[in-house]
Enzyme design. Structure first.
Site, short mmCIF file in Angstrom:
data_model
loop_
_atom_site.label_atom_id
_atom_site.label_comp_id
_atom_site.label_asym_id
_atom_site.label_seq_id
_atom_site.Cartn_x
_atom_site.Cartn_y
_atom_site.Cartn_z
N TYR A 111 0.81 -1.22 0.00
CA TYR A 111 0.00 0.00 0.00
C TYR A 111 0.85 1.27 0.00
CZ TYR A 111 0.78 -0.03 5.08
OH TYR A 111 1.35 -0.03 6.32
N LYS A 129 7.92 7.49 2.32
CA LYS A 129 6.92 6.46 2.02
C LYS A 129 5.61 7.18 1.70
CE LYS A 129 5.06 2.31 4.24
NZ LYS A 129 5.42 1.19 5.08
N TYR A 181 16.93 7.27 5.50
CA TYR A 181 17.17 6.48 4.30
C TYR A 181 18.19 5.38 4.58
CZ TYR A 181 19.02 5.51 -0.41
OH TYR A 181 19.43 4.89 -1.56
N ALA A 182 17.74 4.13 4.45
CA ALA A 182 18.66 2.99 4.64
C ALA A 182 19.34 2.73 3.29
CB ALA A 182 17.88 1.77 5.11
N ASP A 225 5.85 -9.13 11.24
CA ASP A 225 6.18 -9.39 9.83
C ASP A 225 7.69 -9.25 9.60
OD1 ASP A 225 5.79 -10.09 7.21
OD2 ASP A 225 5.10 -8.11 6.57
N1 ATP Z 1 13.71 3.93 5.14
C1 ATP Z 1 13.93 3.25 4.04
N2 ATP Z 1 15.12 3.29 3.41
C2 ATP Z 1 15.34 2.57 2.27
N3 ATP Z 1 14.42 1.79 1.70
C3 ATP Z 1 13.21 1.71 2.28
C4 ATP Z 1 12.90 2.42 3.46
N4 ATP Z 1 11.62 2.13 3.81
C5 ATP Z 1 11.17 1.27 2.89
N5 ATP Z 1 12.11 1.00 1.96
C6 ATP Z 1 11.97 0.10 0.81
O1 ATP Z 1 10.63 0.11 0.38
C7 ATP Z 1 10.06 -1.20 0.51
C8 ATP Z 1 8.60 -1.06 0.87
O2 ATP Z 1 8.50 -0.42 2.12
P1 ATP Z 1 7.53 -0.95 3.25
O3 ATP Z 1 7.78 -2.41 3.47
O4 ATP Z 1 7.63 -0.08 4.44
O5 ATP Z 1 6.15 -0.73 2.50
P2 ATP Z 1 4.77 -1.45 2.72
O6 ATP Z 1 3.80 -0.84 1.79
O7 ATP Z 1 4.44 -1.44 4.16
O8 ATP Z 1 5.15 -2.91 2.26
P3 ATP Z 1 4.53 -4.31 2.59
O9 ATP Z 1 3.91 -4.73 1.32
O10 ATP Z 1 5.74 -5.16 2.93
O11 ATP Z 1 3.59 -4.14 3.71
C9 ATP Z 1 10.94 -1.89 1.54
O12 ATP Z 1 10.90 -3.28 1.42
C10 ATP Z 1 12.31 -1.32 1.23
O13 ATP Z 1 12.88 -1.98 0.14
#
Ligand code: ATP
Length: 564
Positions: A111, A129, A181-182, A225
């Protein structure tokens, strides 16, 4: 129409629901509506027309900033041009998308889309995000977003181990989380690249994970998770847990003192909410049996995931793997997994103590303090200095080679002449491979003649896209500690195909590029390094040196001599 456009029908029930729900999300997040700039509210834009597309650009091109959707289509370098200089740093709480330059997409979730972004005032990089409100409403994920924000806020004063939330804001269509930012991305590609981690590397990252779990659990946060995709690596290769969308937040006292109880959230949940909470959370391969069976929320579920991740770092694959989610769940519920040959004894013992079906018996569950003493003291962690581990530089990621060190030297024993052998099924198809010229200078007629012979005589011809096979032989292709016998086929492409020789199925191809490098580790083992993965190949007949020589010659013949 862009996917980020909301269609609002004036007067229609659907649009009212949409807008109401958007406001609900707004309240959920506790973010006051910032109507900065010229961004129209959906309502004002919608009025006057029966149907109108409402697009709320997050920033204007004049300001040197574009919407994430636009930026996504552009090359990252262009997106990350030097930010405009601003002399004033706005109040942090009043940030908008216009305070950032949005660059490339760095991640995609169910999402959200995560963008690399630069703060135009400080030049600092963040991961932003972006969640589309319409999607969140449709998927009923408002509660998840709220909890994610809450958990990230609770962890924002923990200096290490988690992505950090700097601020949130929203516009008419989207919600934004500004995160640290990772830089080095997810842990998973690192495991996939080398196959499996050298023991010291696995031990180090397992220790960082234990420390992060201690911090999270002491605050009452259960992740639910945890998996290598949600474990990110910062610029110094330290681990950072991300994606708090599925967390459960409990009273920290409750979480510690009654781990075995079927803990209920202390909020007064309605029946509808309760049923919604019962929906499956987590990822099939890492989900704990109690979450599958009774939807019980205990920190022990994260300890189960820890066991799965340690297993995966060392062996290369998660312990429970089925062809689909249902069969994976069956394996979890039956504790149906095994350790591959070469899995070290201490690691095996620790994993066995974490992967226990009865979550009340899992290692660490009995620990009442804020640290997982019983896990820390496990012999697997011998040599870890828990007080300084986060200050140390993480060890370089190298593959784990059971029965021999990665740096093992190889020397040519007198009795073994590396070369061709009939019993190894190696055939060189009459090429002079002592020089790359031999391969490349073949005339079209000669190529046709040899191809015809190959099509007649070689049963693997069907797999190589009509190319000429230069060398073929059976190898054990390893992924971590798991090996599969494959027929490796080097063709003039140059390409490297591998085929399941029993079922006669093409299983894949090692991608060629100018960066491909081959390295013989000894007579049996040779590694093919590609930008995204190192292929670990073992020749049971000890012709690894021959493979390395031929692949290298084809490489030089195709791409020229290595000048680096
Ligand atoms: N702070 C960050 N720094 C670098 N990459 C990030 C960061 N946050 C998220 N990402 C990248 O974006 C992807 C998606 O982020 P995240 O898992 O938070 O989203 P989500 O919509 O909650 O996903 P999921 O479908 O797993 O619930 C992560 O797997 C990672 O690769």
């Amino acid at each position: 129409m862009s996917g980020l456009t909301i269609r609002v029908k004036r007067g229609s029930r659907g649009s009212d629901t949409l807008l109401e729900a958007a406001n609900r999300i707004l309240r959920l997040l506790g973010v006051s509506s910032t109507k900065r700039g010229k961004q129209p509210s959906p309502k004002s834009k919608a009025s006057g027309k029966a149907t109108s597309a409402v697009r709320a650009p997050i920033a204007t091109a004049e300001a040197g900033i574009e919407s994430p959707a636009k930026m996504q289509a552009r090359p990252a370098a262009a997106a990350l041009s030097p930010p405009p200089v601003s002399t004033t740093i706005p109040n942090k709480s009043k940030r908008t998308a216009q305070d950032y330059i949005f660059g490339k997409v760095i991640g995609d979730g169910c999402y959200s889309t995560v963008f690399l972004a630069k703060d135009i005032h400080t030049g600092k990089e963040y991961a932003i995000k972006v969640c589309e409100k319409r999607h969140i409403i449709k998927e009923k994920k408002g509660e998840y977003i709220k909890r994610e924000k809450e958990a990230l806020n609770m962890l924002s004063n923990v200096p290490k181990g988690f992505v950090r939330l700097y601020c949130t804001f929203q516009d008419a269509e989207r919600l934004y989380f500004v995160l640290s930012y990772a830089k080095n991305g997810e842990l998973l590609p690192y495991i996939n690249k080398v196959g499996s981690f050298e023991l010291d590397v696995a031990k180090y990252y397992a220790a960082e994970l234990v420390l992060a779990l201690e911090k999270m659990h002491s605050k009452g946060i259960i992740h639910r998770d945890l998996k290598p995709e949600n474990i990110l690596l910062d610029e110094n290769m330290h681990l950072q847990i991300a994606d708090f969308g599925t967390v459960k937040i409990l009273d920290p006292e409750v979480i510690r003192t009654i781990p075995e109880a079927n803990i209920e959230d202390n909020s007064q949940s309605t029946e509808r909410e309760r049923r919604r909470n019962m929906s499956f959370v987590g990822t099939a391969q890492y989900v704990s049996p109690e979450l599958l069976r009774h939807r019980e929320d205990t920190r022990a579920s994260d300890l189960w995931a820890l066991g799965c991740i340690i297993y995966q770092m060392i062996s290369g694959l998660p312990p429970f793997r089925g062809p689909n989610e249902f069969l994976t769940f069956q394996k979890i519920l039956k504790l149906d997994y095994e350790f591959p040959e070469g899995f070290p004894a201490d690691a095996k013992d620790l994993v066995e103590k974490l992967l226990i079906l009865d979550h009340t018996k899992r290692l660490g569950v009995e620990d009442k303090g804020e640290t997982y003493e019983s896990i820390r003291k496990h012999p697997f962690f011998n040599g870890i200095d828990w007080d300084t581990v986060l200050e140390q530089s993480p060890p370089t990621i190298n593959p784990y080679l059971p029965g021999g060190s990665f740096e093992e030297e190889y020397t040519v024993p007198d009795h073994l002449e590396p070369g061709l052998g009939n019993n190894q099924l190696v055939r060189l198809w009459e090429f002079d491979l002592s020089t790359s010229k031999g391969i490349l200078s073949i005339s079209p007629e000669e190529r046709r003649r040899r191809l015809e012979a190959q099509a007649r005589e070689n049963k693997y011809h069907q797999f190589v896209d009509g190319e000429l096979i230069l060398k073929q032989g059976l190898v054990d292709k390893r992924k971590g500690l798991f090996a599969r016998r494959r027929m490796l086929l080097l063709t003039t492409g140059p390409r490297l195909f591998y085929v399941d020789p029993v079922n006669m199925v093409l299983k894949g191809e090692i991608p060629w590029s100018p960066e491909l490098r081959v390295e013989a580790k000894n007579f049996r083992i040779f590694l093919v390094h590609t930008p995204n993965r190192t292929y670990y190949l073992e020749d049971p007949e000890s012709y690894a040196l021959e493979w390395a020589r031929v692949i290298d010659e084809v490489r030089i013949g195709t791409y020229g001599q290595d000048t680096t």
